[in-house]
Enzyme design. Structure first.
Site, PDB file in Angstrom:
ATOM      1  CG  ASP A 132      -8.334  42.589  35.125  1.00 20.49           C
ATOM      2  OD1 ASP A 132      -8.215  42.901  36.320  1.00 20.49           O
ATOM      3  OD2 ASP A 132      -9.149  41.752  34.709  1.00 20.49           O
ATOM      4  CD  GLU A 147      -5.401  38.590  41.524  1.00 15.13           C
ATOM      5  OE1 GLU A 147      -5.889  37.812  40.685  1.00 15.13           O
ATOM      6  OE2 GLU A 147      -6.101  39.167  42.389  1.00 15.13           O
TER       7      GLU A 147
END
Length: 552
Positions: free
Chosen positions: A15, A188
């Site tokens: 991420d 997302e």
């Protein structure tokens, strides 16, 4: 042409969020249940990186006791504006079933080195928050919104946006759902950019497995409506099962001093011996159950071309990530390599090491009670989500050796300590010094190879008697999907291989079926357990991790 070889942050570093401040580049990555929270790496050339800071380091900022495996800190966002670093992060308290408890916070600092502020609570409506600083000085929080009423696996309700008031230190005004994603679903990981009169919204889609992707949309207005890039995905490996980098997605973009653009993204590298995808599918096995990546989700980089007024594209063409890319024309800036052998002294742990969940490390270990040793206090079982005395570092190589030397006197079988390969509460291989019911020291192996929901711990060897006192050297050798343990009774003594091969591919994101899958990666380190509650200590005199380049 100078190239950057991927991944740039090997091992569990997912991420990525990247920011450039002058000539300096910083990447923030998720740490999940590992403490301290958030890893921030530093570079000046996008090729060479060093760990600079883990900023969430006190209880007021982060307390993850009770967080599930692969809960904790998800998808931080690091930005810089108004002379400050702004770090947004999520602490996920529940991640199974229809509901998720995901609390989002903001901390700031004048420098990556700190001091980092106490957190400002933002919201809990979803995860993957990011902060956008618009040209007019207004600030906007974006996050995906979680819709627990949806069925069929897709409870991702779109990307929402709300203004943040710096003066009031809170979100203010209405919540806007600005983008619901594509038919690839599971939208997302939002990041917003302003360029050439457009707002560009980069999202992740397709889940965190082998269908993962990065998708871009744009709008003339910050609040939308957003139109999806006609090419749909800027980056994905979902249709390229033989690509070197798999599970590519969840990305962020940085512009260099010279106006070049680079895309940072997560990825994984399945073991060659587990890439039998077509064979697996022929047997009715889903691809995610075949490919296994013990190193977890790593960070890679791709060069972009971004013509004015158009959507960006990978510079090498297509949407499949490359194993290496052209480096920017920046002076190379190398760092000293991390030492293979870690020793212990009063103060802080050596930088590669972390522990699990607790903001009170003094309950778990001490660097001062025995000079030159790391003393772990035997705490709860390997299945604990609360007080767990485990100190470890990431596995960053497909082949490596690790060693430690332990001085411990277990009183009975409820006390055990040693060397561990760890993914989570249901995935580990553990070479432990313990004792029988009458206190005779033994060496044994506990192995829990991703067999949820039974979570049975197997004992693949008969216990080996040890001398009543003295240190024991413990070692492991990992080569891809195989792990072999060894031991020696003193410095310079002959190593004894235990004669068993354990499945290191099981210490991976993809193995198993229960909570804890898909998000972190393998660690190797030292641990002590005492299920009697008496806190029997174990002293570790050093710890060594060495890549094996000849096997990798």
């Amino acid at each position: 042409m100078t190239e950057i070889r991927n991944p740039i942050l090997p091992g569990f570093n997912p991420d990525p969020s990247i920011v450039r401040v002058g000539d300096d580049y910083y990447i923030a990555t998720s740490t999940f249940e590992w403490y301290p929270g958030v890893q921030i790496h530093y570079s000046r050339d996008l090729r060479n990186w060093r760990l600079a800071k883990r900023p969430l380091e006190r209880a007021s900022q982060l307390d993850m006791r009770g967080d599930p495996d692969s809960g904790g800190v998800w998808a931080p966002c690091l930005t810089h504006a108004d002379g400050l670093f702004w770090l947004i992060y999520t602490d996920v308290k529940r991640r199974d079933g229809a509901w998720k408890d995901s609390h989002n916070y903001l901390v700031t600092a004048p420098s990556v080195d700190g001091p980092w502020s106490d957190p400002i609570y933002l919201n809990s409506s979803g995860f993957d928050p990011s902060l956008f600083h618009d040209e007019d000085g207004r600030k906007w929080l974006l996050n995906m919104i979680w819709d627990h009423n949806q069925t069929g696996g897709d409870r991702f309700g779109g990307i929402v946006c709300q203004e943040y008031s710096v003066d009031e230190q809170r979100l203010t005004g209405p919540v806007h759902n600005i983008y619901r994603g594509t038919d690839h679903k599971l939208t997302e990981g939002p990041h917003l950019y302003r360029r050439d009169g457009w707002y560009y919204l980069l999202t992740a889609e397709g889940g965190t497995g082998y269908d993962h992707a990065a998708t871009m949309a744009r709008s003339r207005d910050l609040l939308g409506p957003y139109e999806t890039d006609p090419a749909k995905h800027l980056l994905t490996s979902k249709d390229a099962p033989d690509a070197y980098l798999q599970r590519a997605g969840h990305a962020d973009i940085v512009e260099t001093q010279d106006g070049e653009h680079y895309l940072l993204h997560l990825c994984s590298r399945p073991l060659d011996e587990t890439r039998g995808i077509e064979t697996g599918r022929a047997k009715g096995i889903h691809a995610d159950d075949v490919r296994r990546s013990p190193l977890g989700r790593e960070t890679a980089i791709q060069k972009l071309v971004w013509p004015e007024g158009e959507f960006p594209r990978l510079a090498h063409g297509g949407c499949v990530p490359a194993a290496s890319v052209a480096a920017p024309d920046l002076p190379e800036h190398r760092f000293e390599p991390e030492p293979a052998r870690l020793t212990f002294a009063p103060g802080a742990l050596p930088q590669p090491l972390q522990w699990l969940r607790s903001p009170e490390p003094e309950r778990l270990f001490s660097l001062s009670e025995r000079p030159g040793a790391l003393r772990l206090f035997g705490r709860e079982s390997p299945g604990s989500q609360f007080d767990h005395a485990l100190v470890a570092r990431r596995q960053t190589d497909l082949a490596f050796s690790a060693e430690t030397e332990i001085d411990v006197a277990p009183g009975d079988y409820q006390q055990f300590a040693g060397l561990i390969s760890w993914y989570g509460r249901f995935k580990f291989h553990y070479l432990a010094v313990t004792a029988d019911a009458t206190g005779n020291r033994l060496l044994t192996v506990y192995s829990c190879a991703a067999d949820w929901p039974d979570a049975r711990v197997s004992y693949p060897i008969a216990p080996i008697p040890l001398p009543a006192s003295g240190t024991v050297r413990l070692g492991m050798d990992v080569n891809g999907a195989s792990l072999r343990f060894r031991y020696a009774l003193s410095e310079g003594a002959e190593w004894h291989d235990l004669g068993i091969t354990l499945d290191q591919s099981a210490i991976s994101d993809e193995a198993g079926n229960g909570p804890g899958n898909n998000f972190t990666g393998a660690f190797v380190g030292m641990c002590a357990h005492d299920t009697s509650g008496r806190g029997r200590p174990a002293d570790f005199l050093h710890f060594t991790y060495e890549p094996n380049e000849t096997l990798a």
